[in-house]
Scaffold this motif. Structure first.
Motif, PDB file in Angstrom:
ATOM      1  N   THR A   6      29.877  89.530  33.070  1.00  0.00           N
ATOM      2  CA  THR A   6      29.535  89.468  31.467  1.00  0.00           C
ATOM      3  C   THR A   6      29.308  87.754  31.117  1.00  0.00           C
ATOM      4  OG1 THR A   6      29.940  89.869  29.132  1.00  0.00           O
ATOM      5  CG2 THR A   6      31.831  89.593  30.789  1.00  0.00           C
ATOM      6  N   CYS A 155      32.099  89.949  24.983  1.00  0.00           N
ATOM      7  CA  CYS A 155      32.746  91.175  24.798  1.00  0.00           C
ATOM      8  C   CYS A 155      33.085  91.542  23.369  1.00  0.00           C
ATOM      9  CB  CYS A 155      34.156  91.356  25.493  1.00  0.00           C
ATOM     10  SG  CYS A 155      35.412  90.634  24.688  1.00  0.00           S
ATOM     11  N   GLN A 157      36.468  92.880  21.795  1.00  0.00           N
ATOM     12  CA  GLN A 157      37.696  93.559  21.996  1.00  0.00           C
ATOM     13  C   GLN A 157      37.994  94.483  20.634  1.00  0.00           C
ATOM     14  OE1 GLN A 157      42.093  92.024  22.388  1.00  0.00           O
ATOM     15  NE2 GLN A 157      41.034  91.282  23.869  1.00  0.00           N
ATOM     16  N   PRO A 179      30.133  94.226  27.121  1.00  0.00           N
ATOM     17  CA  PRO A 179      31.394  95.102  27.495  1.00  0.00           C
ATOM     18  C   PRO A 179      32.299  95.429  26.353  1.00  0.00           C
ATOM     19  CG  PRO A 179      31.143  93.224  29.005  1.00  0.00           C
ATOM     20  CD  PRO A 179      30.136  93.082  27.861  1.00  0.00           C
TER      21      PRO A 179
END
Length: 272
Positions: A6, A155, A157, A179
């Motif tokens: 990523t 990402c 989280q 992600p």
């Protein structure tokens, strides 16, 4: 270990969460994890343990190129100058030459998203962090960051586990190739005590916690960062990578409640 690619970084799909680990105990836990083969360590300015983690990394002799370290800026430090000060402090405490992934820990009501991401993108352009991202952002906030500001984030989280449905958020993130890094992947112990997961685990010679982790890791674009301070727990979590879940298992897991959110502070955004 499997990796997610990523924004130019390789993110190990199973990492070590360190929230509420402090001092010597935190250092010992990180040293243990690195010795067992963990290469993804997750921390944050707010955890107050970056110095202990820096000491553990320095003692480990793991090659820097093999190691992925994520840290985060707290939501009280989102003004551009404050981000830079927080970043410098984190880098110094971790004893690193650069951060691998630097996240906005939580959104704040009065934040200036364009100014924040201009600063974060400059830190990346300067080579001080290899990638930037967010944590605890809902779909509306992600759309602003990705579609309006056009920041390249590595990402988001968020809390994600067998007892919390994140389908709409995951679908949006997948559409943008972002992600999801799952924190609280064991639902703060609830997964380990669940009868359905225990029964599935018994079938495979695994623990309920290993089943819960493998359920996450079997999903495209998902990484998980379980917190584990004891070496035996760290080793057990790594063992989740070897569990094979079948269709019957997936159906049973789908039947678990999916509304058990463990982390919901007063400053959280409106979850979609």
């Amino acid at each position: 270990m499997e990796y997610l690619q990523t924004q130019g970084i390789s993110l190990p799909r199973l990492g070590l969460g360190t929230f509420r680990m402090q001092g010597d105990a935190c250092r010992a836990a990180v040293e243990s994890a690195l010795g067992l083969g963990y290469r993804h360590i997750d921390t944050a300015e707010m955890y107050g343990n970056e110095e202990a983690i820096g000491a553990a990394i320095a003692a480990s002799r793991v090659a820097r190129s093999e190691l992925h370290v994520t840290t985060k800026v707290w939501n009280e430090n989102l003004a551009p100058d404050a981000i830079r000060r927080a970043f410098d402090t984190s880098l110094k405490k971790l004893r690193l030459d650069r951060i691998d992934l630097y996240l906005v820990h939580w959104p704040a009501k009065n934040m200036n998203l364009p100014a924040m991401f201009e600063t974060l993108m400059k830190l990346k352009a300067e080579g001080r962090t290899r990638a930037i991202g967010v944590a605890n952002f809902n779909i509306a906030l992600l759309k602003t960051v990705v579609e309006q500001i056009k920041a390249e984030i590595a990402c988001n989280q968020v809390e994600y586990h067998v007892m919390l449905d994140q389908t709409p958020l995951r679908q949006y993130m997948a559409s943008k190739s972002i992600p999801l890094v799952a924190y609280c992947p064991l639902a703060q112990g609830r997964a380990a005590a669940d009868a359905t997961l225990t029964a599935i685990g018994r079938k495979h010679g695994a623990t309920a916690a290993q089943v819960a982790l493998k359920w996450l890791l079997d999903q495209d674009g998902v990484a998980a960062i379980p917190k584990a301070s004891r070496p035996e727990s760290q080793k057990s979590n790594l063992g989740a990578l070897n569990v094979g879940l079948d269709d019957e298992d997936m159906q049973a897991i789908a039947g678990l409640p999916k509304d058990r959110r463990c982390v919901n502070p007063g400053f959280a955004p409106a979850w979609d």
